[in-house]
Scaffold this motif. Structure first.
Motif, PDB file in Angstrom:
ATOM      1  N   TYR A  39      80.654  57.097  15.952  1.00 55.34           N
ATOM      2  CA  TYR A  39      81.738  57.806  15.265  1.00 55.34           C
ATOM      3  C   TYR A  39      81.267  58.367  13.930  1.00 55.34           C
ATOM      4  O   TYR A  39      81.636  59.484  13.557  1.00 55.34           O
ATOM      5  CB  TYR A  39      82.972  56.910  15.090  1.00 55.34           C
ATOM      6  CG  TYR A  39      84.210  57.733  14.889  1.00 55.34           C
ATOM      7  CD1 TYR A  39      84.823  58.362  15.968  1.00 55.34           C
ATOM      8  CD2 TYR A  39      84.739  57.934  13.624  1.00 55.34           C
ATOM      9  CE1 TYR A  39      85.934  59.166  15.781  1.00 55.34           C
ATOM     10  CE2 TYR A  39      85.856  58.726  13.436  1.00 55.34           C
ATOM     11  CZ  TYR A  39      86.444  59.341  14.512  1.00 55.34           C
ATOM     12  OH  TYR A  39      87.537  60.148  14.336  1.00 55.34           O
ATOM     13  N   TYR A  54      88.987  57.416  17.264  1.00 54.05           N
ATOM     14  CA  TYR A  54      88.080  56.296  17.046  1.00 54.05           C
ATOM     15  C   TYR A  54      88.433  55.122  17.947  1.00 54.05           C
ATOM     16  O   TYR A  54      87.591  54.579  18.645  1.00 54.05           O
ATOM     17  CB  TYR A  54      88.107  55.869  15.577  1.00 54.05           C
ATOM     18  CG  TYR A  54      87.372  54.577  15.323  1.00 54.05           C
ATOM     19  CD1 TYR A  54      85.990  54.498  15.429  1.00 54.05           C
ATOM     20  CD2 TYR A  54      88.074  53.420  14.998  1.00 54.05           C
ATOM     21  CE1 TYR A  54      85.320  53.307  15.208  1.00 54.05           C
ATOM     22  CE2 TYR A  54      87.415  52.231  14.773  1.00 54.05           C
ATOM     23  CZ  TYR A  54      86.045  52.180  14.882  1.00 54.05           C
ATOM     24  OH  TYR A  54      85.377  50.996  14.676  1.00 54.05           O
ATOM     25  N   PHE A  81      87.633  51.935  10.771  1.00 56.91           N
ATOM     26  CA  PHE A  81      87.712  53.397  10.756  1.00 56.91           C
ATOM     27  C   PHE A  81      87.698  53.928   9.324  1.00 56.91           C
ATOM     28  O   PHE A  81      86.951  54.854   9.004  1.00 56.91           O
ATOM     29  CB  PHE A  81      88.989  53.844  11.475  1.00 56.91           C
ATOM     30  CG  PHE A  81      89.318  55.291  11.290  1.00 56.91           C
ATOM     31  CD1 PHE A  81      88.654  56.267  12.016  1.00 56.91           C
ATOM     32  CD2 PHE A  81      90.292  55.690  10.386  1.00 56.91           C
ATOM     33  CE1 PHE A  81      88.953  57.612  11.845  1.00 56.91           C
ATOM     34  CE2 PHE A  81      90.600  57.026  10.210  1.00 56.91           C
ATOM     35  CZ  PHE A  81      89.930  57.989  10.947  1.00 56.91           C
TER      36      PHE A  81
END
Length: 115
Positions: A39, A54, A81
């Protein structure tokens, strides 16, 4: 030949294209990187950060449905995240815009409003 990224649960052609822009070409490469590193690379390649994207990736790499993330697990993923997003480098395209702004080559909306 390795399996395509879209062979991973929850991940389709659009995600596969984003991965290709980030230099991630196969499902095995994605698995080896893991969700967090992958990511971060997507963000560095210009993908806009989006929490659902995500956690869909995290769930997919675990072989779980995308909407299986709830409660405390979802809160923990949100913290991961946010940390990835905060530490990701600015994508080259956005860095170029920031550089032009710093040189005064581009006129921002704020500058136009001041006139």
């Amino acid at each position: 030949m390795s399996d395509p990224i879209s062979s991973i649960r929850n991940l389709g052609p659009a995600f596969e294209q984003a991965c290709a822009k980030a230099g991630i070409m196969t499902a095995q490469e994605l698995r080896n990187l893991g969700a967090d590193e992958a990511y971060a690379r997507l963000l560095q390649a210009g993908t806009r950060p989006h929490f659902i994207g995500y956690y869909v990736l995290v769930m997919g790499l675990q072989g779980r449905p995308w909407n299986d993330c709830k409660g405390e697990e979802k809160k923990a993923l949100r913290a991961r995240f946010d940390a990835i997003k905060a530490s990701a480098s600015i994508a080259p395209k956005h860095q170029m815009i920031a550089d032009l702004d710093a040189l005064g080559v581009r006129i921002s909306a704020k500058d136009l409003a001041a006139d």
